[in-house]
Write a protein that holds these residues in place. Structure first.
Motif, mmCIF file in Angstrom:
data_model
loop_
_atom_site.group_PDB
_atom_site.id
_atom_site.type_symbol
_atom_site.label_atom_id
_atom_site.label_comp_id
_atom_site.label_asym_id
_atom_site.label_seq_id
_atom_site.Cartn_x
_atom_site.Cartn_y
_atom_site.Cartn_z
ATOM 1 N N HIS A 1 -38.476 -10.336 -5.097
ATOM 2 C CA HIS A 1 -38.191 -11.744 -4.813
ATOM 3 C C HIS A 1 -39.247 -12.673 -5.408
ATOM 4 O O HIS A 1 -38.959 -13.821 -5.722
ATOM 5 N N ASN A 2 -40.463 -12.141 -5.574
ATOM 6 C CA ASN A 2 -41.545 -12.928 -6.159
ATOM 7 C C ASN A 2 -41.625 -12.790 -7.679
ATOM 8 O O ASN A 2 -42.612 -13.201 -8.281
ATOM 9 N N GLY A 3 -40.609 -12.181 -8.299
ATOM 10 C CA GLY A 3 -40.555 -12.143 -9.754
ATOM 11 C C GLY A 3 -40.928 -10.836 -10.414
ATOM 12 O O GLY A 3 -41.036 -10.768 -11.641
ATOM 13 N N GLY A 4 -41.121 -9.769 -9.647
ATOM 14 C CA GLY A 4 -41.479 -8.474 -10.223
ATOM 15 C C GLY A 4 -40.310 -7.774 -10.890
ATOM 16 O O GLY A 4 -39.149 -8.145 -10.700
ATOM 17 N N ALA B 1 -25.313 4.897 -17.026
ATOM 18 C CA ALA B 1 -26.614 5.358 -17.507
ATOM 19 C C ALA B 1 -27.713 4.340 -17.245
ATOM 20 O O ALA B 1 -28.822 4.708 -16.858
ATOM 21 N N VAL B 2 -27.435 3.054 -17.465
ATOM 22 C CA VAL B 2 -28.436 2.000 -17.272
ATOM 23 C C VAL B 2 -27.777 0.840 -16.537
ATOM 24 O O VAL B 2 -26.753 0.322 -16.975
ATOM 25 N N ILE B 3 -28.364 0.461 -15.408
ATOM 26 C CA ILE B 3 -27.822 -0.618 -14.581
ATOM 27 C C ILE B 3 -28.918 -1.649 -14.352
ATOM 28 O O ILE B 3 -30.036 -1.299 -13.973
ATOM 29 N N LYS B 4 -28.587 -2.911 -14.584
ATOM 30 C CA LYS B 4 -29.546 -4.015 -14.442
ATOM 31 C C LYS B 4 -29.089 -4.922 -13.304
ATOM 32 O O LYS B 4 -27.903 -5.206 -13.174
ATOM 33 N N ASN B 5 -30.025 -5.389 -12.492
ATOM 34 C CA ASN B 5 -29.700 -6.257 -11.371
ATOM 35 C C ASN B 5 -30.772 -7.343 -11.225
ATOM 36 O O ASN B 5 -31.901 -7.181 -11.663
ATOM 37 N N THR B 6 -30.377 -8.441 -10.596
ATOM 38 C CA THR B 6 -31.306 -9.518 -10.288
ATOM 39 C C THR B 6 -31.476 -9.583 -8.777
ATOM 40 O O THR B 6 -30.497 -9.557 -8.034
ATOM 41 N N VAL B 7 -32.722 -9.659 -8.334
ATOM 42 C CA VAL B 7 -33.051 -9.761 -6.912
ATOM 43 C C VAL B 7 -34.060 -10.889 -6.767
ATOM 44 O O VAL B 7 -35.191 -10.771 -7.225
ATOM 45 N N GLY B 8 -33.651 -11.996 -6.158
ATOM 46 C CA GLY B 8 -34.539 -13.148 -6.058
ATOM 47 C C GLY B 8 -34.941 -13.603 -7.448
ATOM 48 O O GLY B 8 -34.106 -13.788 -8.316
ATOM 49 N N ASN B 9 -36.243 -13.708 -7.685
ATOM 50 C CA ASN B 9 -36.755 -14.068 -9.003
ATOM 51 C C ASN B 9 -37.048 -12.857 -9.876
ATOM 52 O O ASN B 9 -37.540 -13.003 -10.988
ATOM 53 N N GLY B 10 -36.770 -11.661 -9.356
ATOM 54 C CA GLY B 10 -37.095 -10.439 -10.081
ATOM 55 C C GLY B 10 -35.877 -9.716 -10.618
ATOM 56 O O GLY B 10 -34.738 -10.150 -10.445
ATOM 57 N N LYS B 11 -36.138 -8.603 -11.264
ATOM 58 C CA LYS B 11 -35.094 -7.791 -11.883
ATOM 59 C C LYS B 11 -35.316 -6.326 -11.525
ATOM 60 O O LYS B 11 -36.439 -5.891 -11.302
ATOM 61 N N THR B 12 -34.197 -5.589 -11.498
ATOM 62 C CA THR B 12 -34.275 -4.141 -11.373
ATOM 63 C C THR B 12 -33.594 -3.524 -12.577
ATOM 64 O O THR B 12 -32.650 -4.086 -13.132
ATOM 65 N N LEU B 13 -34.074 -2.369 -12.969
ATOM 66 C CA LEU B 13 -33.482 -1.593 -14.039
ATOM 67 C C LEU B 13 -33.411 -0.159 -13.551
ATOM 68 O O LEU B 13 -34.446 0.456 -13.262
ATOM 69 N N TYR B 14 -32.196 0.352 -13.411
ATOM 70 C CA TYR B 14 -31.992 1.715 -12.923
ATOM 71 C C TYR B 14 -31.581 2.579 -14.101
ATOM 72 O O TYR B 14 -30.527 2.373 -14.691
ATOM 73 N N LEU B 15 -32.456 3.514 -14.479
ATOM 74 C CA LEU B 15 -32.182 4.446 -15.565
ATOM 75 C C LEU B 15 -31.726 5.757 -14.936
ATOM 76 O O LEU B 15 -32.529 6.471 -14.334
#
Length: 173
Positions: free
Chosen positions: A67-70, A146-160
């Motif tokens: 949420h803080n941009g990580g 295989a690769v999934i990208k998401n936005t959470v608050g100001n941050g991002k997730t990348l699931y490989l």
């Protein structure tokens, strides 16, 4: 499931990729995550390589970090058991990653030996992914995400959804 050798090869390959990119990294423990070290030291990226056990406190701190941009990068699976080793019906990080599973990864009887992703054969970490509210940006030839990208608050997730166990085999000699 995964052996210690597979975990170690994945972790070593990730460390080698980071070093080969000219970047620096720290190893941090679950206790350090729980104590708020991610925010305290101002980390911008957290990589979880086959971090199967995630506690509720870790999940909360990772959520704050996002949420803080990580940026959270999960390699293989993460959070499929709690800190006591109890198998979870929903992965601790599934909501943050924007994924939904048909079953827990630990109940999978057999994974394909390998699958093809952009002409490279790798081993999918999980084939139990049913769907995702996030953006699937790469899919194996078999149709497994295989690769999934998401936005959470100001941050991002990348699931490989694969492992980097054979990183050195892809480097030209």
């Amino acid at each position: 499931m995964c052996s210690f050798d597979l975990f170690n090869a994945n972790l070593t390959s990730i460390a080698e990729m980071i070093k080969d990119s000219g970047l620096q990294f720290d190893f941090i423990s679950d206790e350090q995550i729980q104590s708020g070290l991610l925010q305290e030291r101002g980390y911008r990226v957290l990589i979880l390589p086959l971090s199967l056990s995630i506690s509720n406190t870790e999940k909360e701190k990772i959520s704050e970090f996002l949420h803080n941009g990580g940026l959270l990068m999960v390699v293989g699976d993460a959070g499929v058991v709690n800190e006591y080793g109890r198998v979870l019906t929903t992965g601790a990080l599934d909501e943050l990653l924007g994924v939904k599973r048909s079953s827990n990864v630990l109940s999978e009887k057999s994974l394909p030996e390998e699958d093809v992703l952009d002409l490279i054969s790798v081993t999918p970490a999980s084939r139990s992914l049913l769907g995702y509210s996030a953006e699937c940006i790469k899919v194996f030839e078999s149709g497994i995400p295989a690769v999934i990208k998401n936005t959470v608050g100001n941050g991002k997730t990348l699931y490989l959804n694969f492992l980097f166990s054979d990183y050195r085999t892809f480097i030209p000699k």
